[in-house]
Write a protein that holds these residues in place. Structure first.
Motif, short mmCIF file in Angstrom:
data_model
loop_
_atom_site.label_atom_id
_atom_site.label_comp_id
_atom_site.label_asym_id
_atom_site.label_seq_id
_atom_site.Cartn_x
_atom_site.Cartn_y
_atom_site.Cartn_z
N LEU B 265 23.09 62.09 47.56
CA LEU B 265 23.33 60.75 47.73
C LEU B 265 24.64 60.52 47.99
CD1 LEU B 265 22.12 58.40 45.56
CD2 LEU B 265 21.57 58.46 47.68
N MET B 266 25.90 61.41 46.97
CA MET B 266 27.44 61.19 47.29
C MET B 266 28.29 61.59 48.82
SD MET B 266 29.69 63.76 45.05
CE MET B 266 30.62 65.13 45.73
N MET B 267 26.98 63.14 49.17
CA MET B 267 27.48 63.21 50.49
C MET B 267 26.82 63.44 51.22
SD MET B 267 29.51 65.29 52.07
CE MET B 267 30.60 65.45 51.48
N ARG B 268 27.36 62.73 53.19
CA ARG B 268 26.20 62.77 53.83
C ARG B 268 26.36 63.53 54.86
NH1 ARG B 268 21.19 60.41 51.53
NH2 ARG B 268 22.03 58.17 50.66
N PRO B 269 26.04 65.73 54.66
CA PRO B 269 26.47 66.52 55.74
C PRO B 269 26.43 65.53 57.03
CG PRO B 269 24.96 67.19 54.33
CD PRO B 269 24.47 65.42 53.34
N THR B 270 26.91 66.13 57.83
CA THR B 270 27.26 66.39 59.55
C THR B 270 25.55 67.94 59.24
OG1 THR B 270 29.59 66.06 59.55
CG2 THR B 270 27.85 66.82 61.60
N LEU B 271 25.73 68.28 58.39
CA LEU B 271 25.08 70.06 58.56
C LEU B 271 24.75 70.47 57.35
CD1 LEU B 271 26.03 71.39 62.48
CD2 LEU B 271 24.48 70.35 61.93
N SER B 272 23.69 70.64 57.08
CA SER B 272 23.35 71.38 55.89
C SER B 272 23.20 72.63 56.33
CB SER B 272 22.45 71.11 55.07
OG SER B 272 22.17 71.77 54.22
N ILE B 273 24.29 74.50 56.46
CA ILE B 273 23.09 75.26 56.79
C ILE B 273 23.37 76.28 55.16
CG2 ILE B 273 24.58 77.69 57.71
CD1 ILE B 273 26.82 75.74 59.42
N VAL B 274 22.15 76.68 54.68
CA VAL B 274 21.66 77.69 54.45
C VAL B 274 21.42 78.90 54.70
CG1 VAL B 274 20.61 78.65 52.12
CG2 VAL B 274 21.26 75.47 52.64
N ASP B 275 22.82 80.25 53.94
CA ASP B 275 22.48 82.05 54.75
C ASP B 275 21.04 82.65 54.00
OD1 ASP B 275 22.80 83.50 56.72
OD2 ASP B 275 24.66 84.44 54.86
N GLY B 276 20.71 83.09 54.47
CA GLY B 276 19.85 84.16 53.93
C GLY B 276 20.51 85.48 54.05
N GLY B 296 18.58 88.47 53.75
CA GLY B 296 16.89 87.83 54.48
C GLY B 296 17.14 88.48 55.95
N GLN B 297 18.63 88.28 56.52
CA GLN B 297 18.42 88.17 58.25
C GLN B 297 18.56 87.62 58.76
OE1 GLN B 297 16.75 91.83 59.99
NE2 GLN B 297 18.65 92.70 58.49
N ALA B 298 18.39 85.76 58.66
CA ALA B 298 17.96 84.18 58.65
C ALA B 298 18.76 83.64 58.20
CB ALA B 298 17.05 83.98 58.51
N VAL B 299 19.14 82.49 58.24
CA VAL B 299 19.79 81.14 58.52
C VAL B 299 18.97 80.22 59.57
CG1 VAL B 299 21.35 81.25 61.16
CG2 VAL B 299 22.02 80.10 58.08
N ALA B 300 19.41 78.84 58.11
CA ALA B 300 18.85 77.91 58.75
C ALA B 300 20.18 76.80 58.36
CB ALA B 300 17.22 76.98 58.04
N VAL B 301 19.86 76.27 59.46
CA VAL B 301 20.61 74.26 60.08
C VAL B 301 20.34 73.74 60.00
CG1 VAL B 301 22.43 74.20 61.41
CG2 VAL B 301 22.37 76.47 60.43
N GLY B 302 20.06 72.18 59.31
CA GLY B 302 19.86 70.82 60.06
C GLY B 302 20.63 69.84 59.31
N VAL B 303 20.07 68.34 60.21
CA VAL B 303 20.67 67.24 60.08
C VAL B 303 19.82 66.60 58.83
CG1 VAL B 303 20.92 66.85 62.49
CG2 VAL B 303 18.93 66.22 61.58
N ASP B 304 19.01 67.47 58.37
CA ASP B 304 18.29 67.15 56.85
C ASP B 304 18.38 68.13 55.52
OD1 ASP B 304 16.71 66.19 54.61
OD2 ASP B 304 14.72 65.56 56.41
N PRO B 305 19.43 67.81 54.92
CA PRO B 305 19.86 68.47 54.08
C PRO B 305 18.13 68.90 53.37
CG PRO B 305 20.92 67.00 53.28
CD PRO B 305 20.05 66.64 54.93
N VAL B 306 17.77 67.94 52.24
CA VAL B 306 16.37 68.23 51.60
C VAL B 306 15.52 69.55 52.06
CG1 VAL B 306 15.17 67.18 50.59
CG2 VAL B 306 17.08 65.55 50.91
N ALA B 307 15.03 69.25 53.98
CA ALA B 307 14.70 69.71 54.80
C ALA B 307 14.73 71.08 54.60
CB ALA B 307 13.95 69.29 55.98
N VAL B 308 15.53 71.46 55.30
CA VAL B 308 17.01 73.19 54.99
C VAL B 308 16.85 73.19 53.57
CG1 VAL B 308 18.58 74.25 55.04
CG2 VAL B 308 18.05 72.09 56.86
#
Lengths: 539, 348
Positions: B265-276, B296-308
Motif C-alpha cells: 500500500l505504501m509503495m505503488r511502483p511503476t514496475l516491480s522487477i524480481v531477478d532470478g 536461475g537465468q530468468a527475470v520477471a518484470v510486471g506492473v502488478d507487484p503481487v503477481a510478480v
C-alpha cells in the motif's frame, strides 16, 4: 640603487623569517592530521597511512618497546623524530605536533594579558618538572607491561579527541542544519551513516576543552606541565646541535624575548635547552638582534642543559609508577577469573593482558569502524586500566563479517592485522575456525516468543553465519486470547556463534536486549573458552 | 547621563553618591515601560493577533508532525500487453530487455526527462554471488536502460541497509555498478528520513521513511532478488520495500505478513522487477554460503507487484502454488491479484 636592494633583502628576510616558516609548518602538519582523520572513513580509506602521526611518535615507540619487547610494524618511524630532535631540539613540539599547534593557536587567540603580565606567565616555573616525573612513572609502568602513556601522549590525545568528541559533534551539527543531498558530505567525518554515538564523548570532549582553557592560566599549560612526549624529547634536546644563542654584548636585559616564548625556556637568562620548543618567537621580539638560532650557539656553561627534576623526585616518580602497576592489576579486569562481561574486544585483538600492554588508547580503530559498534571505553567496561580502549557496544552497532578495518589502522598491534579469510576462518584458516568475539545468550524472560507468545525471531533472520548460529524450535500453541499461534522459539548453536552482535543490535526489546553477547568463548583467549570441543570445526 | 555629586553634610567626605537627572530618569522609565508593554503583548495578546505567543489552552504548543505522502507511481500498461513479462537468458542485460519488451518496453513506462528511483535490495554486506542482495549486473543494465533508452533525467538508487550503508553498497557491487551506468547512490544519513502517512496501512499508517531520494521523483522501480526468508517464506519484490522504512522497524517481525502487505500500500511502483540470477534457496535472508544459491537465468518484470512475487515463488524459488500469506493479504488490500495464470508472457 644599493639602498633599494638593501630594503628589498631586508623585506625578504622579514617574510622568510624562521617564525613564519614555523607557522607554515604548523599549518601544514595540522592540515595533514585533519586529513588523516577525514580519510579514516570507510568510503575514503584507500591504503593511506592514516595512523602515521602515531607511528612517528617516539613515546609510543619507546613505551611499546618497553612493554612488549618488539617494535610493531611502522613504529620505528619514531626514531626519525628523535633524530630531528638531536639536530634541532624540540621542534616537534612547535613545528609538527597538532596538539601543540592547537594549544598554541588557542593561547594566541585569547592572549589578552598586558605585556608585563605575559612576561610573568612565560617565566619558567618549578611546576614544569611535573612532566618528567609523569614520564618516569609511565615508562616504569610500561616496563611491567602496563601501558598508560595513551592517557597523556599528545598524539593519542589528539586522535582520541577528534574521533570521540570533535568528529561526531561536527557531524551532528551538519546533520541538524537540515541541508539535503550530498552537498555537505565532504565536510562530514562519517558521511552516509546515521549520526554516530560514542559513550565516552562527553568525558573526552570535556578534557579537551579543559586543557584548552588552561592556556588562559598558564600559556601552553599541557605542553609545559603535563606532556610526557615533550618530556621525552626534552631529555634528548639538550644534546641538540642547533639552539637559541644570545649575544651577551648586545643584550640589554629588556625581557621582550619573554613576550611570546612558548616553552617558557628563559631566553632572557640562562636558556633551558630541555624546555625550548624552538618556536623562534624570541628572535623576532628582540629589538637588539641579540638572539639567533644557530649551530652550537652558546657554550654549555651558558645554558642549562639538563632538566630540573632532581634525582630524588625522579626515583619517587618511578616508585609511584611501580606501585601503580599492582594496584591497577588488582582490579582484575585483565585476569580470566573476574573479567567484565562488557569488555568485548574488536576482532584480531590479542589476549587481554597482552592487549593492555599494547593499546595506546588512540581510538583510531573506533574512528574507522563503519557501524559505530566500536567505542572508547568508559570506566564502566574495564576500570581505569582499560579506560578509552576499544570495546564493542552491540546496542549501537555490530561487527561486520567482511570488515577488518580496525586491525588495519592499529599502530601498535593491540589489534593484530588480520585478513578477511582469517576473520571468517576460511581458506588457509579453515582448521583454526573463525575469530570469535564472544557468544550470544538469550534472556528468556524478555524474549517475545519465549516469554510472551508473540512471534518475532529478528535475531534468526539477521544471523549472518552460514549455517545460522541462531535456529528455532517451532511450537504451535493457543495463546491467551484463544488464537492458535506458531511460535518459532530461537536458540543459540554456540559452535557456530562468532559473537558479531547483529542479533543483539536488531533485537526489538530495545532497552535491555533479550539476546546479548558476552565475551565468554572469545577465540583470543584459551582461559575464556566456553565449549570443550567445537561440534562443527572438529568434526 | 549621571554625574557624581558630593552631597553636603555627608559623614564620609570621600564617598560619592550617584545622582540621576530628571531627563535620565524619564528615559529609563519610558524604556522599561516599553519593554514591559512589548513583553505583555507577546505573552497575553489573543492568539490570532500578529506575533502573539500566547497559548492559553496549551493546544497551540502541542507537537505536530508534518506528514509526507508518497504518490502513485503506476503507469497503465499498453493495450494488449501482459501484466507480467519474463525474460530468460544467460546474459543479464538481455534477459532484462526481453522481459521489459514483453510488457511493452521501458519507454512506455518512463518518459524522457523524468527522475526515476531504483530500489535494489542492499540489506547486507555480502558479495553478489551469495544472493543476499540485488544482482549488480541487473541494476547496472536497468540504470543504463533508463538513462539511454528511456532518456530519464536522473536515476537515483537508494536503500536503507541493516549493516553499514557505505559498506553494503560497496561490497554488494551495487555502488560500482550504479557509478558505471551513470546513476547516483543515495545513502541514508540521519537527516534523510521523514514521517510518512499511508492511509489504509495497518502497521505503518504513520512511520519514518527514507524520504530524501523520493523527493520529486516521477517513477519508482524496485529491483529485488529472490530469497528464502525464514519468517515469511520468501523475500521478493514486496518485501524489498522494507528497505525504505526507518525507525525501529524490526518490531514488524511480530506480524510479518501484515507489514509486507502494508508495504504494497505504501509503495505503488511503476514496475516491480524480481531477478532470478542468484536465487537464495535456503538459510535466508542472509545466506552466506554459495551452495545455498542457484542460478536461475530468468527475470520477471510486471506492473502488478503481487503477481510478480507469486510467479517468482512458484517458478524461481520452485515452492509450488502454496504462496506466502502476505500475497493474499496484499490482494485483499487492493494492491494486485495473486494468480499469475494467463497474465504472463515469456520470452526466451
Amino acid at each position: 640603487m644599493s639602498r633599494d636592494r638593501q630594503a628589498r633583502s631586508s623585506r625578504m628576510r622579514r617574510v622568510f623569517r624562521l617564525a613564519n616558516m614555523r607557522l607554515l609548518s604548523q599549518i601544514f602538519f595540522f592540515a595533514l592530521f585533519l586529513l588523516a582523520c577525514w580519510a579514516s572513513w570507510t568510503t575514503r580509506l584507500g591504503g593511506y597511512p592514516v595512523s602515521r602521526f602515531l607511528e612517528l611518535d617516539p613515546l609510543v615507540l619507546l613505551a611499546t618497546a618497553l612493554s612488549t619487547g618488539y617494535v610493531y610494524r611502522a613504529l620505528g618511524w619514531g626514531l626519525l623524530v628523535f633524530a630531528v630532535t638531536l639536530i634541532f631540539g624540540r621542534v616537534f613540539c612547535n613545528w609538527i605536533c597538532p596538539y601543540g599547534s592547537l594549544h598554541h593557536f588557542v593561547g594566541w587567540l585569547f592572549s589578552i594579558l598586558p605585556r608585563k603580565e605575559r612576561w610573568e606567565a612565560n617565566r619558567y616555573r618549578k611546576l614544569f618538572t611535573l612532566k618528567y616525573g609523569l614520564l618516569a612513572a609511565l615508562l616504569l609502568m610500561a616496563c611491567f607491561g602496563v601501558l598508560q602513556i595513551g592517557l597523556l601522549d599528545p598524539i593519542c590525545l589528539m586522535y582520541r579527541s577528534v574521533i570521540l568528541a570533535v568528529a561526531p559533534s561536527s557531524d551532528r551539527l551538519f546533520a541538524s542544519m537540515g541541508i539535503d543531498g550530498a552537498a555537505l558530505d565532504f565536510l562530514r567525518f562519517a558521511p552516509g551513516s546515521a549520526s554516530r554515538v560514542f559513550i565516552a564523548s562527553f568525558g573526552v570532549g570535556a578534557i579537551l576543552l579543559g586543557f584548552l582553557a588552561l592556556n588562559l592560566y598558564i600559556p601552553r599549560f599541557f605542553c609545559r606541565v603535563l606532556c610526557p612526549l615533550g618530556a621525552l624529547l626534552g631529555t634528548s634536546s639538550r644534546f641538540a646541535l642547533f639552539r637559541i644563542h644570545r649575544n651577551l654584548q648586545r643584550c640589554t636585559d629588556c625581557n621582550l624575548c619573554l613576550s611570546h616564548c612558548e616553552g617558557a625556556a628563559d631566553p632572557q637568562g640562562v636558556l633551558r635547552l630541555s624546555e625550548c620548543f624552538a618556536c623562534m618567537n624570541c628572535l623576532d621580539d628582540c629589538p637588539e638582534d641579540a638572539l639567533s638560532f644557530r649551530i652550537l650557539g652558546q657554550d654549555y656553561e651558558e645554558v642549562r642543559a639538563g632538566t630540573d627534576v632532581g634525582r630524588r623526585r625522579l626515583v619517587f616518580s618511578g616508585i609511584l609508577g611501580a606501585v601503580a602497576v599492582p594496584l591497577l592489576r588488582t582490579q582484575g579486569v585483565n585476569t580470566d577469573e573476574n573479567y567484565s562481561p562488557l569488555l568485548i574486544r574488536p576482532p584480531g585483538s590479542v589476549e587481554e593482558s597482552d592487549f593492555l600492554g599494547k593499546c595506546i588508547k588512540c581510538d583510531q580503530c573506533v574512528g574507522v569502524c563503519p557501524t559505530n559498534v566500536l567505542q572508547g571505553a568508559t570506566f564502566a567496561e574495564g576500570g581505569l586500566e582499560a579506560l578509552w580502549t576499544p570495546v564493542m557496544n552491540f546496542h549501537l552497532g555490530h561487527c561486520q563479517l567482511k570488515c577488518t578495518l580496525c586491525s588495519e589502522v592499529c599502530p601498535t598491534g593491540a589489534i593484530r592485522r588480520i585478513t578477511v579469510e582469517e576473520k571468517l576462518g576460511v581458506g588457509a584458516f579453515e582448521e583454526q575456525g573463525p575469530v570469535r568475539l564472544g557468544t550470544a545468550f538469550y534472556d528468556l524472560g524478555r524474549c517475545l516468543p519465549h516469554a510472551m507468545e508473540i512471534p518475532c525471531v529478528v535475531c534468526e533472520e539477521v544471523c549472518p553465519t552460514s549455517p545460522k548460529a541462531i535456529q528455532t524450535h517451532d511450537e504451535e500453541i493457543m495463546d491467551a486470547f484463544g488464537q492458535i499461534v506458531v511460535l518459532r522459539k530461537p536458540f543459540i548453536v554456540p559452535d557456530l556463534c562468532i559473537g558479531c552482535g547483529l542479533c543483539e543490535k536488531e533485537c526489538p526489546v530495545t532497552d535491555r536486549r533479550a539476546v546479548y553477547v558476552t565475551p565468554v568463548g572469545e577465540s583470543r583467549s584459551t582461559g575464556r573458552r566456553l565449549l570443550l570441543s567445537n561440534r562443527v570445526t572438529s568434526e | 547621563m549621571t554625574d557624581p555629586v558630593r552631597p553636603a553634610g555627608d559623614q564620609a567626605p570621600g564617598r560619592t553618591r550617584e545622582a540621576i537627572t530628571r531627563r535620565a530618569f524619564a528615559k529609563r522609565v519610558a524604556g522599561l515601560a516599553g519593554l514591559g508593554a512589548a513583553a505583555s503583548y507577546l505573552a497575553f495578546a489573543p492568539e490570532d493577533w500578529p506575533l502573539s505567543m500566547a497559548d492559553a489552552t496549551g493546544l497551540r504548543s502541542q507537537p505536530s508532525v508534518e506528514l509526507k505522502r508518497l504518490g502513485d507511481y503506476r503507469v497503465p500498461k499498453p493495450d494488449g500487453a501482459f501484466d507480467l513479462g519474463v525474460g530468460r537468458d544467460v546474459d543479464t542485460a538481455l534477459r532484462l530487455r526481453k522481459a521489459l519488451d514483453a510488457i511493452g518496453g521501458l519507454a512506455h513506462y518512463v518518459q524522457p526527462g523524468e527522475i526515476v528511483l531504483v530500489k535494489p535490495n542492499v540489506a547486507f554486506d555480502r558479495s553478489p554471488i551469495l544472493g543476499a542482495t540485488s544482482n549488480p549486473e541487473i541494476v547496472e543494465a536497468l540504470v543504463r536502460a533508463l538513462l539511454v533508452d528511456a532518456r530519464a533525467a536522473e536515476v537515483r538508487v537508494a536503500d536503507n541497509p541493516i549493516e553499514s550503508p557505505a559498506d553494503c553498497f560497496a561490497k554488494s557491487g551495487i555502488a560500482a555498478a550504479v557509478e558505471r551506468a551513470g546513476g547516483r547512490v543515495y545513502l541514508p544519513d540521519s537527516n534523510a528520513f521523514h514521517e510518512l502517512y499511508t492511509p489504509g496501512a495497518v502497521l505503518i499508517e504513520q512511520w519514518s521513511c527514507f524520504y530524501r531520494p523520493l523527493r520529486s521523483v516521477d517513477k519508482v522501480i524496485g529491483v529485488a532478488p529472490v530469497k528464502d526468508h525464514n519468517l515469511c517464506g520468501a523475500s521478493m519484490g514486496l518485501k524489498n520495500w522494507y528497505g525504505l522504512l526507518g525507525g525501529r522497524r524490526n518490531q514488524f517481525h511480530q506480524d510479518i505478513h501484515e507489514i509486507v502487505s502494508d508495504l504494497s500500500l505504501m509503495m505503488r511502483p511503476t514496475l516491480s522487477i524480481v531477478d532470478g540470477g542468484h536465487i537464495l534457496t535456503r538459510n535466508g535472508p542472509t545466506g552466506g554460503d554459495p551452495s545455498d544459491v542457484r542460478e536461475g537465468q530468468a527475470v520477471a518484470v510486471g506492473v502488478d507487484p503481487v503477481a510478480v512475487d507469486a510467479w517468482c515463488y512458484e517458478n524461481l524459488l520452485e515452492r509450488g502454488r502454496d504462496y506466502p500469506r502476505y500475497l493474499f493479504m496484499a490482494e485483499d488490500k487492493g494492491s494486485g491479484r495473486v494468480d499469475p495464470a494467463g497474465r504472463v508472457k515469456e520470452i526466451a
